[in-house]
Each structure stands twice: as structure tokens, then as C-alpha cells.
Design a protein around this motif. Structure first.
Motif, PDB file in Angstrom:
ATOM      1  N   CYS A 320      -4.124  -9.888   1.829  1.00  0.00           N
ATOM      2  CA  CYS A 320      -3.346  -8.716   2.223  1.00  0.00           C
ATOM      3  C   CYS A 320      -3.815  -7.546   1.389  1.00  0.00           C
ATOM      4  O   CYS A 320      -4.139  -7.698   0.229  1.00  0.00           O
ATOM      5  CB  CYS A 320      -1.850  -8.924   1.966  1.00  0.00           C
ATOM      6  N   PRO A 323      -0.697  -1.512   2.206  1.00  0.00           N
ATOM      7  CA  PRO A 323      -0.737  -0.727   3.443  1.00  0.00           C
ATOM      8  C   PRO A 323      -0.954   0.749   3.155  1.00  0.00           C
ATOM      9  O   PRO A 323      -0.537   1.248   2.113  1.00  0.00           O
ATOM     10  CB  PRO A 323       0.653  -0.969   4.058  1.00  0.00           C
ATOM     11  N   VAL A 330       3.670  -1.147   7.805  1.00  0.00           N
ATOM     12  CA  VAL A 330       2.735  -1.961   8.572  1.00  0.00           C
ATOM     13  C   VAL A 330       1.594  -2.409   7.670  1.00  0.00           C
ATOM     14  O   VAL A 330       1.040  -1.626   6.913  1.00  0.00           O
ATOM     15  CB  VAL A 330       2.167  -1.159   9.776  1.00  0.00           C
ATOM     16  N   ASP A 331       1.261  -3.666   7.762  1.00  0.00           N
ATOM     17  CA  ASP A 331       0.140  -4.226   7.019  1.00  0.00           C
ATOM     18  C   ASP A 331      -1.014  -4.431   7.987  1.00  0.00           C
ATOM     19  O   ASP A 331      -0.914  -5.267   8.894  1.00  0.00           O
ATOM     20  CB  ASP A 331       0.557  -5.560   6.393  1.00  0.00           C
ATOM     21  N   ARG A 334      -2.211  -7.938   8.797  1.00  0.00           N
ATOM     22  CA  ARG A 334      -1.328  -8.912   9.416  1.00  0.00           C
ATOM     23  C   ARG A 334      -0.897  -8.401  10.798  1.00  0.00           C
ATOM     24  O   ARG A 334      -0.501  -7.262  10.947  1.00  0.00           O
ATOM     25  CB  ARG A 334      -0.072  -9.126   8.567  1.00  0.00           C
ATOM     26  N   TYR A 339       6.114 -10.522   9.210  1.00  0.00           N
ATOM     27  CA  TYR A 339       5.539 -10.156   7.918  1.00  0.00           C
ATOM     28  C   TYR A 339       5.649  -8.656   7.689  1.00  0.00           C
ATOM     29  O   TYR A 339       5.977  -8.194   6.594  1.00  0.00           O
ATOM     30  CB  TYR A 339       4.072 -10.592   7.829  1.00  0.00           C
ATOM     31  N   ASN A 340       5.334  -7.903   8.726  1.00  0.00           N
ATOM     32  CA  ASN A 340       5.397  -6.448   8.577  1.00  0.00           C
ATOM     33  C   ASN A 340       6.828  -5.974   8.331  1.00  0.00           C
ATOM     34  O   ASN A 340       7.060  -5.025   7.579  1.00  0.00           O
ATOM     35  CB  ASN A 340       4.803  -5.780   9.819  1.00  0.00           C
ATOM     36  N   TRP A 343       7.478  -6.806   4.714  1.00  0.00           N
ATOM     37  CA  TRP A 343       6.737  -5.913   3.820  1.00  0.00           C
ATOM     38  C   TRP A 343       7.394  -4.533   3.772  1.00  0.00           C
ATOM     39  O   TRP A 343       7.482  -3.910   2.714  1.00  0.00           O
ATOM     40  CB  TRP A 343       5.287  -5.803   4.271  1.00  0.00           C
TER      41      TRP A 343
END
Length: 403
Positions: A320, A323, A330-331, A334, A339-340, A343
Motif C-alpha cells: 500500500c 494515498p 482512496v488508496d 487497492r 479497504y478504502n 483507510w
């Protein structure tokens, strides 16, 4: 009945295993190889039991094992079922995707694990810290200091819950709020040694107590080498702090080497009989270490194996990046929206897991799974049960739990 909840339990899974079927297979006793063949052939304990007597015979189960599989109402089964029904108690079979990957690949992996506490910790990168039951004052200090340094670097502590060095290592991890796994040579419901009963209860509440032996199994001498092989196999490496020439710690070190793990030993005084086992290990090729940093540096590359294994189980990426500021929630590495969402909910201020679950609408199990992967990848800092982001440009070596 409470089945295993692990870092992998929130993603796509195979149909749930019937714990009762797995218990029947484990309690059949006898040689493990035929039962392992039966599992491999049929894919699950449920299917293996349903296959019937002809399939059991074809897999090589002897008459006693086949008779045990026919009889499902034993007192031993009732005791194990009652133990599993209690909160925080779990059973994971060797064919379960949640079974710890380092142990799965080791020789003689147990057919099943009884776990009191958090099964996900068996996926955490750990160091086994072992040694004498009667250490010197310096040995206790070394066990505590090295264990504290390991957890600051993001490593957990595994040991055998024996008096002395083992207990010091477990206690140091608990005091730091870090993962610790105690492996028993008896059933998970038995406190052994009795003097460590309070410590065992703390580990079950904050870490994981593990046994391949079903509830009610007494602590017999022959069980402890089996216990030691699990300690060694669950860990990236084994550190022997102090040990006599004939000791369980040397057995653990040997089993670690046989499993392809790193072995480290702390040298001691020529006049200390508890140092002689360490000196022997060093002569036989164990790494002589004088500081925790030497162990951490040696294990750091190996720890990535767990991150990759967890990635494969969760179907997530292997790395990762921080961001970009234009899209803080938002990553780009990914594609998983869960997950986003997590995060985006994480900040640079420490936040507990309950609040993260509330912010994201995810379950506690889902949040725990994703945070563990982020932690293994060095993206998340964990201090006393609270999580925060680590900047990619400021990420410390070994960033993770406790640092």
C-alpha cells in the motif's frame, strides 16, 4: 458453537466446517497420517466423516480409529463440545484456510488447534523466546528487554508458558499491549504450571492460548516436545536466552532449525550453567546475538512471507502507498471499497477498533482483518489497542504493533 474467527474470516471462504465432525476426527486418536490422508482426499472433516467406514479403511485408519469415528457420544467429545461453546474458544482444522500458514508448512503440523483468545494472532509475525525455568536475574532481564524490543518493532512473542524465561517473555508482551501466543502441552482448559494460571488467563484475554490437545488432556512429559514444535513452527525465529545442556529450550531450537527457522542464542558467563546450552547452540551454528536489533534485522525480510500469505487469503494487494492528498479516502493500490472505507476512517490520531467499525459500518471481524494486513505492510501503527496511519515517507523500520 463458536467457530474460528481469524484474520481471514471476512473474505470469500469455503463452506464452514462442522466443528463436531472435526472433533470426531481429532478425538479418534492414533496415527495422524491416515487421518491427514482422509482429510486430503475428501476436503473437509464433514465430508471425511460422511464418507463412511470403507473410505476410512481405504485411508489407512486402524480398527480403533474407525470404531472411535462410529462412536460420537463419548465423555471426551462432550467435554470438548462444551469447551468450544464458551465465548472466545475456537477450533481450526489443518485444512481450514484460516490455519496459520507457517505452521501448515512445517513438518508434522497438527490436524487441529484449540485456541482460547484471538486466532488471528497466529498469523502475526512472531519470535519464539524460550529458555530456562530457573534463569538467573540477568536471564530474566534479557528475556524482558529483548521481548520489549521485539514488540516495539512490530513482532509478537510466542513461547510455551513455562516458568522462568517463557513467563518473562509473555509478560513483557502483555505489558506492551502486543500479541503473545502461549502453546500448551496439555488441554486448553488446564492451567499448567499452576503458578502461571493468572498469566494464562491474561494471555487468553489479550492474546491466544493454543493447544493441539483436546480439553481435559493432562500435562504429560511426552506432550512437551510436541508443544515445542508448534512454538518453533509458528515463529519466524527462535531466541534462546538461557538454557542448560539438557533442556526443553534446546529441543525447541532444534525443531526450529529442522523447520527451516532462524535460531539465535545469547551468550553468557562461563560460570553460569544456564549459559552452557546457548554456547552449545552457537557452536552448532546458531547466531550469537548481543542485542535485539540483530534478531530484528535478520527476521525483517522473512516477515514478508506472512504479509504475502495474508494477502493471498484476503485477495488484497501486497503493498500500500500513502494515498495522494487529492483523494485522501482512496488508496490507488487497492480496488476493494471496504479497504478504502477503512483507510478513509483512519487518521493520524490513534483510534480504537470500535470507533473504526462505527465509522465504516464494517463488522469488528472485518476491521480486524484489514488492520492486520495494513499493520504487516507497515502502514498502520498500533499502540495500546489504538490504530493510526504511518506516512510512507516517515515509515520506521519494522513499523507496526507497539512501535
Amino acid at each position: 458453537m463458536d467457530t474460528a474467527v481469524s484474520p481471514t474470516s471476512t473474505r470469500a471462504r469455503t463452506p464452514a466446517e462442522d466443528p463436531h465432525a472435526l472433533l470426531r476426527l481429532l478425538l479418534a486418536g492414533g496415527a495422524a497420517a491416515p487421518r491427514r490422508r482422509l482429510l486430503a482426499t475428501h476436503g473437509s472433516a464433514t465430508a471425511a466423516i460422511a464418507a463412511g467406514a470403507d473410505a476410512w479403511h481405504a485411508a489407512g485408519l486402524d480398527a480403533g480409529q474407525r470404531a472411535a469415528l462410529h462412536g460420537a457420544g463419548s465423555a471426551e467429545m462432550a467435554a470438548a463440545t462444551a469447551w468450544l461453546a464458551r465465548p472466545g474458544h475456537h477450533l481450526i482444522g489443518c485444512n481450514d484456510p484460516d490455519y496459520p500458514p507457517l505452521l501448515r508448512d512445517a513438518p508434522g503440523a497438527p490436524l487441529g488447534l484449540f485456541i482460547a483468545g484471538d486466532p488471528s494472532l497466529l498469523w502475526h509475525p512472531m519470535v519464539a523466546v524460550v529458555g530456562s525455568r530457573n534463569p538467573s536475574a540477568a536471564g530474566r532481564e534479557h528475556a524482558t528487554a529483548f521481548s520489549r524490543a521485539f514488540v516495539r518493532a512490530g513482532l509478537g512473542i510466542a513461547s510455551g508458558l513455562a516458568l522462568g524465561i517463557d513467563a518473562c517473555a509473555h509478560a513483557a508482551a502483555l505489558e506492551a499491549g502486543a500479541p503473545t501466543v502461549a502453546v500448551l502441552g496439555c488441554g486448553p482448559d488446564i492451567a499448567y504450571p499452576g503458578a502461571n494460571a493468572p498469566l494464562q488467563a491474561r494471555i487468553a484475554g489479550q492474546g491466544a492460548v493454543v493447544s493441539e490437545f483436546p480439553p481435559g488432556t493432562r500435562p504429560l512429559r511426552e506432550h512437551f516436545p510436541a508443544r515445542n514444535r508448534i512454538v518453533a513452527a509458528l515463529s519466524l525465529g527462535t531466541l534462546v536466552v538461557e538454557a542448560a545442556l539438557r533442556s526443553g529450550a534446546l529441543i525447541t531450537a532444534r525443531l526450529a532449525a529442522e523447520a527451516g527457522r532462524e535460531v539465535f542464542a545469547i551468550p553468557g558467563s562461563l560460570h553460569n550453567p544456564m549459559a552452557r546450552g546457548c554456547h552449545r547452540l552457537i557452536r552448532e551454528g546458531a547466531a550469537l546475538v548481543e542485542s535485539p536489533e540483530e534478531v530484528i534485522a535478520a527476521l525483517d525480510p522473512i516477515a514478508q512471507v506472512l504479509a504475502h500469505a495474508l494477502h493471498g487469503r484476503l485477495h488484497g494487494p501486497t503493498s500500500c502507498a500513502e494515498p495522494p492528498s487529492a483523494a485522501p479516502g482512496v488508496d490507488p493500490e487497492r480496488e476493494d471499497p471496504d479497504y478504502n472505507r477503512l483507510w478513509a476512517a483512519l487518521g493520524h490520531d490513534p483510534t480504537d477498533m470500535d470507533r473504526l467499525a462505527s465509522r465504516t459500518g464494517l463488522t469488528m471481524a472485518e476491521v480486524s482483518s484489514m488492520l492486520l494486513l495494513m499493520e504487516l505492510e507497515g502502514r498502520v501503527l498500533v499502540e495500546h489497542g489504538r490504530y493510526s496511519r504511518i506516512s510512507a515517507t516517515k515509515r520506521p523500520r519494522g513499523a507496526g504493533r507497539g512501535k
